[in-house]
Design a protein around this motif. Structure first.
Motif, PDB file in Angstrom:
ATOM      1  N   CYS A  18     -47.642  60.946 -15.297  1.00 25.58           N
ATOM      2  CA  CYS A  18     -47.638  62.219 -16.033  1.00 25.58           C
ATOM      3  C   CYS A  18     -46.791  62.106 -17.292  1.00 25.58           C
ATOM      4  CB  CYS A  18     -47.108  63.350 -15.153  1.00 25.58           C
ATOM      5  SG  CYS A  18     -48.289  63.774 -13.882  1.00 25.58           S
ATOM      6  N   ASP A  19     -45.717  61.339 -17.201  1.00 26.91           N
ATOM      7  CA  ASP A  19     -44.848  61.142 -18.354  1.00 26.91           C
ATOM      8  C   ASP A  19     -45.639  60.537 -19.517  1.00 26.91           C
ATOM      9  OD1 ASP A  19     -42.246  61.491 -19.205  1.00 26.91           O
ATOM     10  OD2 ASP A  19     -41.891  59.318 -19.119  1.00 26.91           O
ATOM     11  N   VAL A  20     -46.447  59.544 -19.226  1.00 21.97           N
ATOM     12  CA  VAL A  20     -47.261  58.936 -20.280  1.00 21.97           C
ATOM     13  C   VAL A  20     -48.270  59.956 -20.798  1.00 21.97           C
ATOM     14  CG1 VAL A  20     -48.980  57.161 -20.814  1.00 21.97           C
ATOM     15  CG2 VAL A  20     -47.026  56.587 -19.381  1.00 21.97           C
ATOM     16  N   LEU A  21     -48.891  60.684 -19.894  1.00 18.24           N
ATOM     17  CA  LEU A  21     -49.900  61.664 -20.314  1.00 18.24           C
ATOM     18  C   LEU A  21     -49.300  62.717 -21.248  1.00 18.24           C
ATOM     19  CD1 LEU A  21     -51.853  62.215 -16.983  1.00 18.24           C
ATOM     20  CD2 LEU A  21     -52.693  61.077 -19.036  1.00 18.24           C
ATOM     21  N   ARG A  22     -48.039  63.075 -21.000  1.00 15.35           N
ATOM     22  CA  ARG A  22     -47.413  64.132 -21.807  1.00 15.35           C
ATOM     23  C   ARG A  22     -46.820  63.601 -23.097  1.00 15.35           C
ATOM     24  NH1 ARG A  22     -45.232  65.876 -16.716  1.00 15.35           N
ATOM     25  NH2 ARG A  22     -46.557  67.541 -15.942  1.00 15.35           N
ATOM     26  N   ASN A  23     -46.265  62.380 -23.036  1.00 13.34           N
ATOM     27  CA  ASN A  23     -45.384  61.976 -24.127  1.00 13.34           C
ATOM     28  C   ASN A  23     -45.834  60.791 -24.967  1.00 13.34           C
ATOM     29  OD1 ASN A  23     -43.452  63.904 -23.417  1.00 13.34           O
ATOM     30  ND2 ASN A  23     -42.794  62.600 -21.727  1.00 13.34           N
ATOM     31  N   GLU A  24     -46.689  59.946 -24.447  1.00 17.32           N
ATOM     32  CA  GLU A  24     -46.822  58.669 -25.130  1.00 17.32           C
ATOM     33  C   GLU A  24     -48.260  58.344 -25.473  1.00 17.32           C
ATOM     34  OE1 GLU A  24     -44.301  55.621 -23.583  1.00 17.32           O
ATOM     35  OE2 GLU A  24     -43.235  57.051 -22.329  1.00 17.32           O
ATOM     36  N   ASN A  25     -48.436  57.159 -26.036  1.00 18.73           N
ATOM     37  CA  ASN A  25     -49.788  56.675 -26.295  1.00 18.73           C
ATOM     38  C   ASN A  25     -50.506  56.425 -24.987  1.00 18.73           C
ATOM     39  OD1 ASN A  25     -49.853  56.624 -29.057  1.00 18.73           O
ATOM     40  ND2 ASN A  25     -48.872  54.604 -29.152  1.00 18.73           N
ATOM     41  N   LEU A  26     -51.780  56.702 -24.964  1.00 17.25           N
ATOM     42  CA  LEU A  26     -52.526  56.495 -23.722  1.00 17.25           C
ATOM     43  C   LEU A  26     -53.040  55.068 -23.601  1.00 17.25           C
ATOM     44  CD1 LEU A  26     -54.614  59.785 -23.461  1.00 17.25           C
ATOM     45  CD2 LEU A  26     -52.293  59.315 -22.672  1.00 17.25           C
ATOM     46  N   THR A  27     -53.386  54.474 -24.725  1.00 15.54           N
ATOM     47  CA  THR A  27     -53.929  53.121 -24.647  1.00 15.54           C
ATOM     48  C   THR A  27     -52.785  52.108 -24.562  1.00 15.54           C
ATOM     49  OG1 THR A  27     -55.476  51.600 -25.654  1.00 15.54           O
ATOM     50  CG2 THR A  27     -54.112  52.884 -27.155  1.00 15.54           C
ATOM     51  N   GLN A  28     -53.108  50.826 -24.681  1.00 13.96           N
ATOM     52  CA  GLN A  28     -52.068  49.812 -24.451  1.00 13.96           C
ATOM     53  C   GLN A  28     -51.011  49.874 -25.556  1.00 13.96           C
ATOM     54  OE1 GLN A  28     -53.266  45.567 -24.212  1.00 13.96           O
ATOM     55  NE2 GLN A  28     -52.576  45.799 -22.124  1.00 13.96           N
TER      56      GLN A  28
END
Ligand SMILES: Cc1ncc(COP(=O)(O)O)c(C=O)c1O
Length: 381
Positions: A18-28
């Motif tokens: 969820c942290d990635v989904l909210r805050n960061e790039n989704l791809t590599q």
């Protein structure tokens, strides 16, 4: 229903994703770099290329080694089809080496004999893909001693073996091989949903493999030495693929890797219980190799006198779904059309007819395991 394998996902994993989904790039991106560094740290390998499956990792390993038309790759018939398909994708021919009846891994004596014949007829393979079946490493030192003088590359398909050791060091350190491949499919040691990783020590092979995993495209000098473009440009150097693992998956991988040792410890404890509880049944149990600590991806028993299908059906009727690993690859219709026939690799074929994979995963409870054993006893009565 108790299945043969199952992932373990907890709230830390969910929070990491969820942290990635909210805050960061989704791809590599950053999480990908972090996950690759964590896998290097865990295994001791110098480089890691994370990709969207072990199948992709096997493919880019073949491509990075320059395997193509006019080459042959040998592997074990006792594996998932991907161990052989990767060579076909690369344009090479595939052949197999029979397995050892105890380890169920590639048989070194059979390999030795086949190499001697191939040498005489000038038909040596370009690479051998060995499979650490059920999580138990092949005899890598002996394999390297055999293959290095003949200039044959060695790839470890360690899809089952992340978390295991060989000669007291983690599988994946590539001390005796050119490449080592892991799978993060949900039934494996740990998961990213789908995913895989390629471990490697040689910088040139690492660079080549990474190039093939990312469309064959370079963007900066650090990507590839001969890139000469402007900052906004990219160049396609070779015909590569989009095999990237997303940062969503890498975040899950980092979180899972933190618990990998506890997953393996649970598997080992369950295996010790199975060994004890099944000792008096008419079964051939899996045997520990003193050189390795298995990651225990699979617990495979072999029937002595019973009919495989009858035991499978009885277990299923009671709510236990067993599996069979593996239908020998050379018996698949695609491989038969390439010229393979029943009888070509008799040890793998005989083993397949007797093998049954019992449920084994970190969350299998002792009472579920007792139920599996009690039901198996009924089936064998
Ligand atoms: C021995 C072996 N090699 C390769 C693979 C392919 O792995 P993936 O599903 O990550 O592509 C598997 C998966 O089942 C496997 O068991």
């Amino acid at each position: 229903m108790i299945h043969y394998g199952k992932h373990n996902v907890n709230e830390d994993d969910v929070a990491a994703v969820c942290d990635v989904l909210r805050n960061e790039n989704l791809t590599q991106d950053h999480k990908g770099i972090e996950f690759e560094a964590a896998l290097c740290q865990y295994t001791g390998a110098r480089y890691c290329i994370t990709v969207n499956s072990a199948t992709s990792a096997l493919h880019i390993a073949c491509l990075a080694l320059g395997i193509g038309e006019n080459d042959t790759v040998w592997t074990s018939p006792n594996s998932f089809v991907a161990s052989a398909n990767c060579a076909l994708y690369s344009g090479a021919r595939v052949d197999f080496v029979d397995i050892h009846p105890i380890s169920r891994n590639i048989d070194i004596n059979a390999l030795n004999t086949k190499l001697a014949e191939a040498k005489r007829s000038d038909q040596l393979p370009k690479a051998i893909i060995v499979v650490h079946f059920a999580g138990n490493s092949c005899e890598m030192k002996e394999l390297q001693q055999l293959l290095q003088p003949l200039d044959i590359a060695l790839i470890e398909d360690a899809s089952h073996a992340l978390g295991g050791t060989y000669l007291d060091k983690p599988v994946g350190n590539c001390e005796f091989s050119n490449f080592c491949v892991f799978s993060f499919h949900p039934v494996k040691s740990m998961t990213t949903g789908e995913g895989g990783a390629l471990m490697v020590n040689c910088p040139d092979l690492a660079k080549n493999a990474r190039l093939y995993a990312k469309h064959g495209i370079t963007r900066t000098v650090s990507d590839y030495d001969y890139f000469t473009g402007q900052p906004w440009e990219y160049e396609q150097q070779v015909l590569g693929f989009n095999y990237r693992l997303s940062d969503i998956q890498s975040a899950l991988g980092i979180s899972q890797l933190n618990r990998l040792d506890s997953f393996i410890a649970k598997r080992r404890a369950l295996v010790a219980r199975y060994n004890q509880l099944l000792a008096d049944l008419p079964l051939k149990l899996p045997v520990d190799n003193p050189q390795t600590e298995s990651a225990w991806h699979l617990y495979v028993v072999e029937l002595r006198n019973h009919e495989q299908r009858a035991v499978y059906d009885y277990m299923l009727s009671k709510g236990v779904q067993l599996n069979v690993h593996y239908i020998p690859i050379h018996l698949q219709p695609h491989y038969r059309r390439l010229g393979f026939s029943p009888g070509d690799f008799p040890v793998a074929e005989k083993y397949y007819k007797m093998a049954l994979t019992l449920p084994l995963y970190p969350d299998l409870t002792e009472s579920q395991q007792d139920f599996v054993v009690a039901t198996l006893k009924e089936a064998l009565d």
